[in-house]
Design a protein around this motif. Structure first.
Motif, PDB file in Angstrom:
ATOM      1  N   UNK A   1       0.839  -1.196   0.000  1.00 14.72           N
ATOM      2  CA  UNK A   1       0.000   0.000   0.000  1.00 14.72           C
ATOM      3  C   UNK A   1       0.873   1.245   0.000  1.00 14.72           C
ATOM      4  N   UNK A   2       0.435   2.268  -0.712  1.00 10.76           N
ATOM      5  CA  UNK A   2       1.112   3.555  -0.698  1.00 10.76           C
ATOM      6  C   UNK A   2       0.129   4.626  -0.222  1.00 10.76           C
ATOM      7  N   UNK A   3       0.573   5.413   0.738  1.00 14.21           N
ATOM      8  CA  UNK A   3      -0.310   6.389   1.372  1.00 14.21           C
ATOM      9  C   UNK A   3      -0.750   7.472   0.389  1.00 14.21           C
ATOM     10  N   UNK A   4      -1.829   8.127   0.766  1.00 11.39           N
ATOM     11  CA  UNK A   4      -2.393   9.207  -0.037  1.00 11.39           C
ATOM     12  C   UNK A   4      -1.386  10.347  -0.212  1.00 11.39           C
ATOM     13  N   UNK A   5      -1.369  10.892  -1.401  1.00 13.48           N
ATOM     14  CA  UNK A   5      -0.602  12.088  -1.685  1.00 13.48           C
ATOM     15  C   UNK A   5      -1.558  13.152  -2.220  1.00 13.48           C
ATOM     16  N   UNK A   6      -1.251  14.400  -1.921  1.00 17.71           N
ATOM     17  CA  UNK A   6      -2.158  15.488  -2.255  1.00 17.71           C
ATOM     18  C   UNK A   6      -1.448  16.535  -3.107  1.00 17.71           C
ATOM     19  N   UNK A   7      -2.133  16.988  -4.152  1.00 15.24           N
ATOM     20  CA  UNK A   7      -1.671  18.100  -4.968  1.00 15.24           C
ATOM     21  C   UNK A   7      -2.653  19.241  -4.724  1.00 15.24           C
ATOM     22  N   UNK A   8      -2.226  20.237  -3.963  1.00 12.75           N
ATOM     23  CA  UNK A   8      -3.125  21.314  -3.575  1.00 12.75           C
ATOM     24  C   UNK A   8      -2.952  22.508  -4.508  1.00 12.75           C
ATOM     25  N   UNK A   9      -4.084  23.048  -4.945  1.00 17.37           N
ATOM     26  CA  UNK A   9      -4.108  24.208  -5.824  1.00 17.37           C
ATOM     27  C   UNK A   9      -5.135  25.196  -5.288  1.00 17.37           C
ATOM     28  N   UNK A  10      -5.079  26.467  -5.709  1.00 20.18           N
ATOM     29  CA  UNK A  10      -6.074  27.431  -5.222  1.00 20.18           C
ATOM     30  C   UNK A  10      -7.494  26.974  -5.547  1.00 20.18           C
ATOM     31  N   UNK A  11      -8.262  26.701  -4.527  1.00 16.40           N
ATOM     32  CA  UNK A  11      -9.665  26.330  -4.720  1.00 16.40           C
ATOM     33  C   UNK A  11      -9.918  24.882  -5.048  1.00 16.40           C
ATOM     34  N   UNK A  12      -8.862  24.065  -5.154  1.00 17.53           N
ATOM     35  CA  UNK A  12      -9.091  22.659  -5.491  1.00 17.53           C
ATOM     36  C   UNK A  12      -7.891  21.819  -5.064  1.00 17.53           C
ATOM     37  N   UNK A  13      -8.050  20.517  -5.185  1.00 17.19           N
ATOM     38  CA  UNK A  13      -6.957  19.611  -4.862  1.00 17.19           C
ATOM     39  C   UNK A  13      -7.149  18.281  -5.564  1.00 17.19           C
ATOM     40  N   UNK A  14      -6.037  17.606  -5.836  1.00 19.22           N
ATOM     41  CA  UNK A  14      -6.058  16.280  -6.443  1.00 19.22           C
ATOM     42  C   UNK A  14      -5.373  15.325  -5.486  1.00 19.22           C
ATOM     43  N   UNK A  15      -6.019  14.202  -5.200  1.00 21.60           N
ATOM     44  CA  UNK A  15      -5.516  13.221  -4.241  1.00 21.60           C
ATOM     45  C   UNK A  15      -5.390  11.869  -4.923  1.00 21.60           C
ATOM     46  N   UNK A  16      -4.319  11.130  -4.610  1.00 18.75           N
ATOM     47  CA  UNK A  16      -4.165   9.820  -5.216  1.00 18.75           C
ATOM     48  C   UNK A  16      -3.469   8.873  -4.241  1.00 18.75           C
ATOM     49  N   UNK A  17      -3.822   7.601  -4.353  1.00 20.49           N
ATOM     50  CA  UNK A  17      -3.303   6.555  -3.470  1.00 20.49           C
ATOM     51  C   UNK A  17      -3.323   5.238  -4.228  1.00 20.49           C
ATOM     52  N   UNK A  18      -2.336   4.374  -3.988  1.00 22.38           N
ATOM     53  CA  UNK A  18      -2.179   3.180  -4.812  1.00 22.38           C
ATOM     54  C   UNK A  18      -1.885   1.963  -3.956  1.00 22.38           C
ATOM     55  N   UNK A  19      -2.150   0.785  -4.515  1.00 19.38           N
ATOM     56  CA  UNK A  19      -1.901  -0.462  -3.797  1.00 19.38           C
ATOM     57  C   UNK A  19      -1.738  -1.604  -4.783  1.00 19.38           C
ATOM     58  N   UNK A  20      -1.036  -2.643  -4.340  1.00 23.31           N
ATOM     59  CA  UNK A  20      -0.897  -3.871  -5.108  1.00 23.31           C
ATOM     60  C   UNK A  20      -1.265  -5.055  -4.250  1.00 23.31           C
ATOM     61  N   UNK A  21      -2.098  -5.930  -4.796  1.00 23.11           N
ATOM     62  CA  UNK A  21      -2.593  -7.090  -4.050  1.00 23.11           C
ATOM     63  C   UNK A  21      -2.430  -8.303  -4.977  1.00 23.11           C
ATOM     64  N   UNK A  22      -1.219  -8.866  -5.061  1.00 20.94           N
ATOM     65  CA  UNK A  22      -0.945  -9.922  -6.045  1.00 20.94           C
ATOM     66  C   UNK A  22      -1.897 -11.103  -5.965  1.00 20.94           C
ATOM     67  N   UNK A  23      -2.302 -11.503  -4.757  1.00 21.32           N
ATOM     68  CA  UNK A  23      -3.189 -12.668  -4.650  1.00 21.32           C
ATOM     69  C   UNK A  23      -4.523 -12.437  -5.320  1.00 21.32           C
ATOM     70  N   UNK A  24      -4.954 -11.169  -5.377  1.00 20.95           N
ATOM     71  CA  UNK A  24      -6.207 -10.859  -6.058  1.00 20.95           C
ATOM     72  C   UNK A  24      -5.997 -10.690  -7.552  1.00 20.95           C
TER      73      UNK A  24
END
Length: 316
Positions: A37-60
């Motif tokens: 798992x990789x924790x959330x990262x945030x891209x903050x801009x005036x009046x808005x923001x973009x958030x992203x988070x990722x994970x790998x689950x090989x068994x699935x």
């Protein structure tokens, strides 16, 4: 060609029982080194923001990323699933409802493993949309004899109680007294408050506390006394310490609790740490939410969509 699923389709395909099991399995795999798992990262801009988070689950057989934007116009959530072996993009799904369900499911899983076996009463702080899945998940893992809800606005908590009473076929009470929910066996905070709504001095011995509303370091729904009184403290992922776990920031900074004393819920599920040791213990799960939980729930949705030949294919 990836499958495209909208919010309504995701909601039709996902149920709480399956989400609980999927999230529990994913957290166990994380503790046992079988998922990333990789924790959330945030891209903050005036009046808005973009958030992203990722994970790998090989068994699935999957890896994935959740991306969401927040602006004055609201929030928009999307989850993308990739084949873990080939790297092929399998699905893009709208995932506001999915996020709500997996957040509630993580709390339900914590109740399974940390609440007293005889815990039967639930106190809630918060009556918004996210509170719905908290109640639904906990009711799915415990036979609740009482549910009582507090929030700042009387109208909101009464509307929530009426809605959830009808949906779950159980009585949901409301209160204007902020300390009353804290007297229950299980206590959930699921608010947008930046300041504590739950005070540790209100808690009774044996309580299981779930702090689920804050995922910013600048926000804390529980006071340091709640953390100090807890015999066991856990999070979704220790990577969140110093990044998102605002509920634990002040206790960590003051030395009321040390980082080494904060565990992951998956470690309890996997039997690596004992969690609750006795009926008088106060246990605490500070939930920030993981991409791994999203990917586990999205796998359920994707498999069912494929089985039912749902969604729309697109080409890039």
């Amino acid at each position: 060609m990836p499958l495209i699923l909208n919010e309504a389709e995701v909601a039709d395909l996902l149920d709480m029982g399956s989400t609980l099991d999927a999230v529990e399995a994913a957290l166990r795999a994380q503790a046992e080194g079988r998922a990333t798992n990789r924790a959330r990262r945030r891209v903050m801009m005036p009046g808005s923001g973009l958030n992203f988070m990722a994970a790998g689950f090989p068994e699935s057989g999957l890896s994935g990323i959740k991306v969401y934007s927040v602006s004055r116009g609201g929030a928009r959530f999307y989850t993308m699933l990739f084949d873990a072996e080939s790297g092929e993009l399998l699905c893009i799904m709208q995932s506001d409802k999915l996020g709500q369900m997996r957040t509630g499911a993580a709390s339900g899983v914590s109740v399974r493993h940390l609440a007293r076996p005889d815990a039967s009463t639930l106190g809630m702080y918060g009556s918004g949309w996210q509170a719905e899945s908290q109640l639904e998940a906990i009711a799915a893992v415990r036979d609740l004899s009482r549910v009582i809800v507090y929030s700042r606005r009387e109208e909101s908590r009464k509307e929530f109680a009426a809605r959830m009473s009808e949906r779950l076929g159980m009585e949901v009470e409301t209160t204007a007294n902020a300390d009353e929910p804290a007297a229950q066996d299980i206590v959930v905070t699921i608010t947008s408050s930046r300041e504590p709504v739950l005070l540790g001095e209100w808690l009774r011995p044996g309580t299981h506390v779930i702090a689920a509303g804050s995922n910013f370091l600048s926000k804390s729904e529980i006071d340091p006394e709640t953390v100090r009184r807890a015999s066991f403290v856990c999070v979704d992922s220790r990577e969140e310490l110093g990044l998102e776990a605002g509920d634990l920031l002040r206790p960590l900074e003051s030395g009321a609790i040390f980082p080494e004393a904060v565990y992951e819920l998956g470690q309890v599920i996997a039997g690596q740490v004992p969690g609750r040791r006795g009926p008088e213990d106060i246990t605490l799960f500070a939930s920030q939410g993981l991409a791994l939980e999203d990917i586990a729930a999205a796998r359920v949705v994707y498999d069912r969509a494929v089985a039912q030949d749902m969604g729309r294919d697109i080409e890039f």
